[in-house]
Every structure is written in C-alpha cells, then in structure tokens.
Design a protein around this motif. Structure first.
Motif, PDB file in Angstrom:
ATOM      1  N   TYR A  61       0.847  -1.195   0.000  1.00  0.00           N
ATOM      2  CA  TYR A  61       0.000   0.000   0.000  1.00  0.00           C
ATOM      3  C   TYR A  61       0.878   1.239   0.000  1.00  0.00           C
ATOM      4  CZ  TYR A  61      -3.762  -3.214   1.141  1.00  0.00           C
ATOM      5  OH  TYR A  61      -4.663  -4.236   1.104  1.00  0.00           O
ATOM      6  N   PRO A  62       1.344   1.648  -1.182  1.00  0.00           N
ATOM      7  CA  PRO A  62       2.222   2.827  -1.238  1.00  0.00           C
ATOM      8  C   PRO A  62       1.529   4.093  -0.749  1.00  0.00           C
ATOM      9  CG  PRO A  62       1.695   2.038  -3.462  1.00  0.00           C
ATOM     10  CD  PRO A  62       1.099   1.066  -2.499  1.00  0.00           C
ATOM     11  N   SER A  63       0.216   4.155  -0.884  1.00  0.00           N
ATOM     12  CA  SER A  63      -0.539   5.269  -0.306  1.00  0.00           C
ATOM     13  C   SER A  63      -1.866   4.727   0.173  1.00  0.00           C
ATOM     14  CB  SER A  63      -0.734   6.387  -1.321  1.00  0.00           C
ATOM     15  OG  SER A  63      -1.569   5.937  -2.364  1.00  0.00           O
ATOM     16  N   LYS A  70       1.946  -7.421  -5.198  1.00  0.00           N
ATOM     17  CA  LYS A  70       3.363  -7.661  -5.442  1.00  0.00           C
ATOM     18  C   LYS A  70       3.681  -9.135  -5.664  1.00  0.00           C
ATOM     19  CE  LYS A  70       5.514  -3.733  -5.433  1.00  0.00           C
ATOM     20  NZ  LYS A  70       6.163  -3.338  -6.691  1.00  0.00           N
ATOM     21  N   GLU A  71       2.778 -10.007  -5.245  1.00  0.00           N
ATOM     22  CA  GLU A  71       2.971 -11.430  -5.507  1.00  0.00           C
ATOM     23  C   GLU A  71       1.610 -12.118  -5.563  1.00  0.00           C
ATOM     24  OE1 GLU A  71       6.301 -14.178  -3.747  1.00  0.00           O
ATOM     25  OE2 GLU A  71       4.430 -14.608  -2.694  1.00  0.00           O
TER      26      GLU A  71
ATOM     27  N   TYR B  48     -21.592 -18.856  -7.697  1.00  0.00           N
ATOM     28  CA  TYR B  48     -20.189 -18.650  -7.308  1.00  0.00           C
ATOM     29  C   TYR B  48     -19.876 -17.175  -7.147  1.00  0.00           C
ATOM     30  CZ  TYR B  48     -19.127 -23.453  -8.836  1.00  0.00           C
ATOM     31  OH  TYR B  48     -19.072 -24.815  -8.971  1.00  0.00           O
ATOM     32  N   LYS B  49     -18.888 -16.907  -6.338  1.00  0.00           N
ATOM     33  CA  LYS B  49     -18.323 -15.578  -6.302  1.00  0.00           C
ATOM     34  C   LYS B  49     -17.314 -15.481  -7.439  1.00  0.00           C
ATOM     35  CE  LYS B  49     -16.109 -12.106  -3.447  1.00  0.00           C
ATOM     36  NZ  LYS B  49     -15.082 -11.673  -4.418  1.00  0.00           N
ATOM     37  N   LYS B  50     -17.374 -14.391  -8.175  1.00  0.00           N
ATOM     38  CA  LYS B  50     -16.396 -14.215  -9.247  1.00  0.00           C
ATOM     39  C   LYS B  50     -15.038 -13.860  -8.665  1.00  0.00           C
ATOM     40  CE  LYS B  50     -19.691 -12.526 -12.630  1.00  0.00           C
ATOM     41  NZ  LYS B  50     -20.041 -11.424 -13.526  1.00  0.00           N
ATOM     42  N   PRO B  51     -13.972 -14.250  -9.336  1.00  0.00           N
ATOM     43  CA  PRO B  51     -12.644 -13.820  -8.865  1.00  0.00           C
ATOM     44  C   PRO B  51     -12.543 -12.290  -8.870  1.00  0.00           C
ATOM     45  CG  PRO B  51     -12.453 -15.510 -10.566  1.00  0.00           C
ATOM     46  CD  PRO B  51     -13.894 -15.083 -10.541  1.00  0.00           C
ATOM     47  N   THR B  52     -11.710 -11.769  -8.004  1.00  0.00           N
ATOM     48  CA  THR B  52     -11.465 -10.326  -7.966  1.00  0.00           C
ATOM     49  C   THR B  52     -10.816  -9.892  -9.276  1.00  0.00           C
ATOM     50  OG1 THR B  52     -11.025 -10.579  -5.627  1.00  0.00           O
ATOM     51  CG2 THR B  52     -10.325  -8.513  -6.627  1.00  0.00           C
ATOM     52  N   PRO B  53     -11.378  -8.883  -9.941  1.00  0.00           N
ATOM     53  CA  PRO B  53     -10.762  -8.470 -11.204  1.00  0.00           C
ATOM     54  C   PRO B  53      -9.469  -7.692 -10.978  1.00  0.00           C
ATOM     55  CG  PRO B  53     -12.697  -7.120 -10.742  1.00  0.00           C
ATOM     56  CD  PRO B  53     -12.601  -8.125  -9.632  1.00  0.00           C
ATOM     57  N   ILE B  54      -8.420  -8.102 -11.628  1.00  0.00           N
ATOM     58  CA  ILE B  54      -7.152  -7.390 -11.519  1.00  0.00           C
ATOM     59  C   ILE B  54      -6.534  -7.216 -12.898  1.00  0.00           C
ATOM     60  CG2 ILE B  54      -6.622  -8.209  -9.174  1.00  0.00           C
ATOM     61  CD1 ILE B  54      -4.571 -10.114 -10.595  1.00  0.00           C
ATOM     62  N   LYS B  55      -5.672  -6.240 -12.982  1.00  0.00           N
ATOM     63  CA  LYS B  55      -4.928  -6.017 -14.220  1.00  0.00           C
ATOM     64  C   LYS B  55      -3.491  -6.421 -13.943  1.00  0.00           C
ATOM     65  CE  LYS B  55      -3.459  -2.187 -17.161  1.00  0.00           C
ATOM     66  NZ  LYS B  55      -3.820  -2.565 -18.530  1.00  0.00           N
ATOM     67  N   GLU B  71       3.497  -7.999 -10.471  1.00  0.00           N
ATOM     68  CA  GLU B  71       2.841  -6.695 -10.327  1.00  0.00           C
ATOM     69  C   GLU B  71       1.448  -6.754 -10.944  1.00  0.00           C
ATOM     70  OE1 GLU B  71       4.841  -2.529 -10.808  1.00  0.00           O
ATOM     71  OE2 GLU B  71       3.615  -2.892 -12.589  1.00  0.00           O
ATOM     72  N   ALA B  72       0.488  -6.321 -10.161  1.00  0.00           N
ATOM     73  CA  ALA B  72      -0.895  -6.292 -10.640  1.00  0.00           C
ATOM     74  C   ALA B  72      -1.658  -5.268  -9.831  1.00  0.00           C
ATOM     75  CB  ALA B  72      -1.526  -7.672 -10.498  1.00  0.00           C
ATOM     76  N   PHE B  73      -2.778  -4.816 -10.379  1.00  0.00           N
ATOM     77  CA  PHE B  73      -3.588  -3.792  -9.712  1.00  0.00           C
ATOM     78  C   PHE B  73      -5.052  -4.213  -9.678  1.00  0.00           C
ATOM     79  CE2 PHE B  73       0.107  -1.878 -11.599  1.00  0.00           C
ATOM     80  CZ  PHE B  73       0.577  -1.045 -10.591  1.00  0.00           C
TER      81      PHE B  73
END
Lengths: 193, 193
Positions: A61-63, A70-71, B48-55, B71-73
C-alpha cells in the motif's frame, strides 16, 4: 452498406477484406469478448468472461487509497470462463483454441469444469464448449449433452474433428459480432420449447 | 439432532451456542461462500463468487510451468460479485457490509453495477443486493426492483435502515447454510409464476 445482421456500419474503419483470423490478429478470447460487448451494446444478452482466478499473497500500500499486488499466483478455475443471461436463460460455457487439425485434447478441460457444465445442464441452464481449430479455421459449439455422449462412449483422450463436424454446430465468422454464437443458442432454446 | 432444514448433522464439531457474527469470526463474504458451497453440495444451486478483477502488469516465469505475478492492480468490477443458476433462473447479486446503524451509503455500489442489476432484471434474471448491517446484526435482501424504486424517488446518497426494514427481506442467521438467501429467492420466484 448493410452488414449480415442488418445493422448499419458503425465506424468508418471497418475492414472489407475477407475475414480470416490471421489478418485480424484476434484470438478466440478477444473475439468472444468483442461479441459479448456487442450483445450488451444492443441489449441482447449479458454474458461476461470471468476474471482470471488468482491467489494473492503479497500486497503493498504505497498510499492510503492505492494497493499494488506484489505477488500472486494463477489458480485452477473452479468453473468455466464465461457465463451470463440471455432471454431469461442462464448461459455458461468454456472456450478453447486448438492448433491440431485432427482432434481436440481433453486435457484442455479440467474434470471439475466438465462436472460444472453437466450440473448447469441438469438445472436447466444452457451450457456448452466453444472450440476453435485455429489451423483449420473452424469454430464449433458443442453442447454439454453431446460432449457427455462422447465422454460416455469413448476411452479416447481427445475428441476427433469428425465428432465436431457431425455433432457440433459450426459457428460462421462474422463482422459484428465476430462469433455470433447466440444464433446457435437460439436453436438450442427452440429445441427446448 | 435435527437442523432447521431437516438435514442431519454432518460434523461433530458444529457449534451449539447462539449464533452471532462476532463469535463466528466470519464476514458476509465468508458466509456467502460457505452457503454457496453448501448449496452446491446438496445439488440445489450453482452460484459462485467471481474472482477479484485485476490487471496484471508483470509476470515472472521462474520455470517452464510456473508463473508468478509480480505486479498487478485491482480494477473496478464491471459486474457484480456473485452469479449463477438456481431452478433454471439466472441469479445475480452484490453483497456488502455496513457498520452504520442508520443507513447504507450508495457509494458502496458502482453506478455500472446498478445498471447491471437492472439489465439482469429486465432480461428475466433475478438480481438483488444483500446488505448486512454488522453493528445491528441485520442482513437484508433488497430486490433490484425495490432498489430502483428508492433510486427513482430519492436524492439521498444513502438508503436509510428504515427503507430496508420496510422494503427488503430480512435473512435470518442459520447454521447451514449460514445465509439461506435462496429461501427468499423462492418467494421471488413464487411471485413471478
């Protein structure tokens, strides 16, 4: 200019050369996403690809409002990739590409995904596989019912292309949507009534 | 010993003290996941619960078969968290907890999620919100229809608890499943026939 489904051209850059998958540079997933987006735009169906399931093990959590994963690791999906709603029906399917010109390897589908497709069918949903043989440029919709027939009658570890040609629905390439699989689903719904 | 739904006790460690959320240490998401798992086990529903969407922006491959996301967001979800199939009906809902004792802030739900819930209802799916007021220990199922009534008739940025008490269905705590929301869905289905 009119397009196959009677809709007017929306953008001015649409390609007019013959449709092949090579020159479009899109894979089956891209084309299904585009098709589903199109179905939503015209208020026809609400079908989405589920996010890729991952297990997150480290987050920074950079901010205060920002989180950076990160993994994380890819995990085995418990269901299929696509589901949604069309004409009041629950729709559920898995989509796969194969480079083979002779058969579709069953190792592409997890056993619990097969069980899931069968559960959906049993509870009056509509479930199927969409399989594209990329080298042959042939895309099929195989119903769970026919898929189960194959599984119950064969010890083979792959489904021969002939089985698709005889038992599945060929989905023709289109402009918009590119993979108009709901046209086939309409036939499936018609057969239920 | 018989449990509320007539099923026999499955494990010997099941708790017999009064059910409160505090001593169970489970949040709404955990309880819904447990409930959905239970529904699948008894072949009642496949939700089902859908997976958390990440990029995903960076992936390492330390070995041929292994991928580590470096790295993902988190991204804004385009739909709701839960969907699936029950009695041939497409089910779709979002679940949220609130610590407030007076109202549920609308900022908890993205505008496109509201639109999504309304699209589902329009196309004959069954969609709703499940909202738990954790401090009050009250969990409600609010149909999209009633939710829309509120949105169309109020400029408020939160839904008062009174609106839930008067217009939503209270979901009672249970043992197994812990959040038996399909009991309410049965009523909704009954009302459609």
């Amino acid at each position: 200019m009119n397009y196959p489904n009677g809709l007017k051209k929306k953008t001015t850059t649409m390609q007019t050369t013959p449709v092949t998958h090579k020159n479009r540079g899109m894979n089956l997933e891209d084309e299904l996403n585009q098709s589903n987006e199109y179905y939503r735009e015209i208020d026809k169906a609400y079908i989405y690809k589920k996010p890729t399931p991952i297990k997150i093990t480290k987050v920074d959590y950079p901010s205060r409002d920002k989180a950076v994963i990160k993994e994380a690791f890819f995990t085995v999906p418990s269901t299929t990739d696509y589901n949604g709603l069309y004409k009041g029906y629950y729709i559920d399917f898995e989509a796969k590409e194969s480079k083979s010109t002779t058969a579709f390897a069953l190792s592409n589908i997890h056993p619990h995904q097969i069980k899931h497709l069968q559960n959906i069918e049993k509870h009056n949903g509509i479930s199927f596989l969409i399989v594209r043989f990329t080298t042959l440029n042939e895309t099929y919709l195989l119903t769970t019912q026919k898929f189960s027939v194959f599984l119950n009658n064969s010890e083979r570890k792959s489904i021969p292309i002939e089985f698709f040609r005889e038992n599945a629905y060929l989905i023709k390439d289109g402009y918009n949507p590119r993979v108009d699989y709901l046209k086939i689903v309409d036939e499936l719904i018609g057969g239920r009534k």
